[in-house]
Design an enzyme around this catalytic site. Structure first.
Site, short mmCIF file in Angstrom:
data_model
loop_
_atom_site.label_atom_id
_atom_site.label_comp_id
_atom_site.label_asym_id
_atom_site.label_seq_id
_atom_site.Cartn_x
_atom_site.Cartn_y
_atom_site.Cartn_z
CE LYS A 66 -17.17 -23.00 21.65
NZ LYS A 66 -17.79 -22.38 20.48
CE1 TYR A 220 -18.64 -25.91 11.37
CE2 TYR A 220 -18.18 -27.96 10.17
CZ TYR A 220 -17.99 -27.14 11.27
OH TYR A 220 -17.16 -27.55 12.28
P1 NDP Z 1 -27.00 -24.04 22.58
O1 NDP Z 1 -27.40 -25.41 23.00
O2 NDP Z 1 -26.23 -23.18 23.51
O3 NDP Z 1 -28.33 -23.20 22.17
C1 NDP Z 1 -29.29 -23.80 21.38
C2 NDP Z 1 -30.34 -22.75 20.95
O4 NDP Z 1 -31.16 -23.35 19.96
C3 NDP Z 1 -31.26 -22.28 22.06
O5 NDP Z 1 -31.58 -20.93 21.85
C4 NDP Z 1 -32.49 -23.19 21.88
O6 NDP Z 1 -33.68 -22.59 22.35
C5 NDP Z 1 -32.53 -23.30 20.39
N1 NDP Z 1 -33.17 -24.50 19.85
C6 NDP Z 1 -32.80 -25.78 20.04
N2 NDP Z 1 -33.58 -26.61 19.33
C7 NDP Z 1 -34.47 -25.84 18.66
C8 NDP Z 1 -35.52 -26.11 17.74
N3 NDP Z 1 -35.83 -27.35 17.37
N4 NDP Z 1 -36.22 -25.06 17.24
C9 NDP Z 1 -35.91 -23.81 17.59
N5 NDP Z 1 -34.93 -23.48 18.46
C10 NDP Z 1 -34.20 -24.49 18.97
O7 NDP Z 1 -26.21 -24.25 21.20
P2 NDP Z 1 -25.02 -23.36 20.60
O8 NDP Z 1 -25.41 -21.94 20.72
O9 NDP Z 1 -23.72 -23.79 21.18
O10 NDP Z 1 -24.99 -23.82 19.07
C11 NDP Z 1 -25.98 -23.38 18.14
C12 NDP Z 1 -25.55 -23.72 16.73
O11 NDP Z 1 -24.39 -22.97 16.37
C13 NDP Z 1 -25.19 -25.19 16.49
O12 NDP Z 1 -25.71 -25.59 15.23
C14 NDP Z 1 -23.67 -25.17 16.46
O13 NDP Z 1 -23.17 -26.22 15.67
C15 NDP Z 1 -23.42 -23.83 15.80
N6 NDP Z 1 -22.09 -23.27 16.07
C16 NDP Z 1 -21.25 -23.03 15.00
C17 NDP Z 1 -20.00 -22.47 15.19
C18 NDP Z 1 -19.12 -22.23 13.99
O14 NDP Z 1 -17.93 -21.91 14.16
N7 NDP Z 1 -19.63 -22.32 12.78
C19 NDP Z 1 -19.51 -22.11 16.53
C20 NDP Z 1 -20.47 -22.38 17.58
C21 NDP Z 1 -21.70 -22.94 17.35
P3 NDP Z 1 -34.16 -22.71 23.89
O15 NDP Z 1 -33.48 -21.57 24.63
O16 NDP Z 1 -35.62 -22.55 23.82
O17 NDP Z 1 -33.74 -24.06 24.37
#
Ligand code: NDP
Length: 274
Positions: A66, A220
């Site tokens: 992306k 989901y």
């Molecule tokens: P990214 O890897 O870009 O971001 C991950 C985020 O989660 C960061 O802010 C990270 O914090 C945080 N994080 C990771 N692990 C933990 C934890 N154990 N506790 C707290 N915070 C945590 O992921 P995406 O933004 O691409 O995806 C996020 C979610 O959204 C996923 O579950 C994905 O499947 C879902 N999604 C769903 C879509 C849909 O159409 N339904 C579309 C796109 C995404 P830090 O900055 O500190 O690392």
């Protein structure tokens, strides 16, 4: 000849988009084919060039491409530019036009499908990664009272809040905190962290939720996530990210074909197959 579209990712076998767009096309009478496209991790641009050469009209983009899709686009929508990430490409007039429909999909799922207005509401956004970036502008367009971004790495949330400050209707409408600073009850809590992928609960306090709270996990699956279970335990109405997935696809389809498909039947069918 049918107009050709695909979803590009690596891996790609799991993508549900090829189950969604043909249903939209049948319903709206559009003559398209929609395929999966596996791009090498280091070969996204070459893959896109080949699709253009092969006469494809557009593509969806998923993990891990992306950000790269935003970088290679010759033109970006405002929401794609601000998200810094693109999930929808249009190939037209020699251009690669990039857009991000994820946030609009989430807003449609909350406002229309869940029937929850965001105007004047307090929104807690957990996470500051790619998904979170994409939803902030569409949220702001709904006129919420506040969007509080809470992230494990506070500095990332601060950078995101600063980036969107210019788009806020009033100072402080978008703010950033660490998880340990989350205070008070929210009308909407969105889990945009990837914690659910590992079966973890992000450290959100129970006091964030109440009977008037809508809690949405962007992930989901067949079973509720730990976040959904926790929010429901503390009185919130909960939903997962399947509605967002279908609505972002509907938004992309509308961009490509100029006609908006219905989403209810697809959502029910996908839910049954989870
Ligand atoms: P990214 O890897 O870009 O971001 C991950 C985020 O989660 C960061 O802010 C990270 O914090 C945080 N994080 C990771 N692990 C933990 C934890 N154990 N506790 C707290 N915070 C945590 O992921 P995406 O933004 O691409 O995806 C996020 C979610 O959204 C996923 O579950 C994905 O499947 C879902 N999604 C769903 C879509 C849909 O159409 N339904 C579309 C796109 C995404 P830090 O900055 O500190 O690392």
């Amino acid at each position: 000849m049918s107009d050709k579209y695909c979803v590009i990712g690596n891996p790609i076998a799991h993508s549900k988009s090829p189950e969604i767009h043909p249903v939209f096309a049948a319903e709206t009478g559009q003559d398209i084919v929609y395929e999966r496209c596996l791009a090498p991790v280091d070969g996204f641009l070459d893959t896109v060039r080949q699709l253009v050469a092969d006469g494809y009209r557009g593509a969806n983009v998923t993990v891990p491409f992306k950000l790269e899709a935003a970088a290679i686009a010759t033109r970006l929508s405002e929401r794609g530019r601000l998200a810094g990430a693109v999930n929808t490409l249009v190939f037209e007039n020699g251009e690669i036009v990039g857009d991000n429909t994820d946030g609009a999909g989430l807003v449609t799922d909350i406002v229309r499908n869940a029937g929850v207005s965001l105007a004047g509401k307090r929104i807690l956004l957990l996470g500051a990664g790619g998904a979170a970036r994409g939803v902030i502008l569409p949220f702001l367009e709904q006129g919420p009272a506040a969007i509080v971004i809470a992230n494990r790495t506070r500095a990332t949330a601060e950078a995101l809040a600063a980036q969107f400050a210019a788009h806020a209707a009033q100072a402080g409408q978008v703010s950033a905190i660490g998880f340990d600073e989350i205070a008070g009850r929210f009308d909407v809590v969105v889990n945009a962290t990837s914690a659910s992928l590992a079966g973890d609960l992000p450290p959100v306090p129970a006091s964030s939720f109440g009977p008037d709270t809508l809690a949405v996990d962007l992930m989901y699956g067949k079973e509720p996530t730990p976040f959904m279970e926790f929010a429901a335990l503390h009185g919130a109405q909960v939903r997962d990210g399947l509605g967002m997935l279908v609505e972002q696809a509907a938004e992309a389809f509308t961009i490509w074909r100029g006609v908006r498909p219905g989403t209810t039947a697809v959502l029910v069918a996908l839910r049954d197959k989870l």
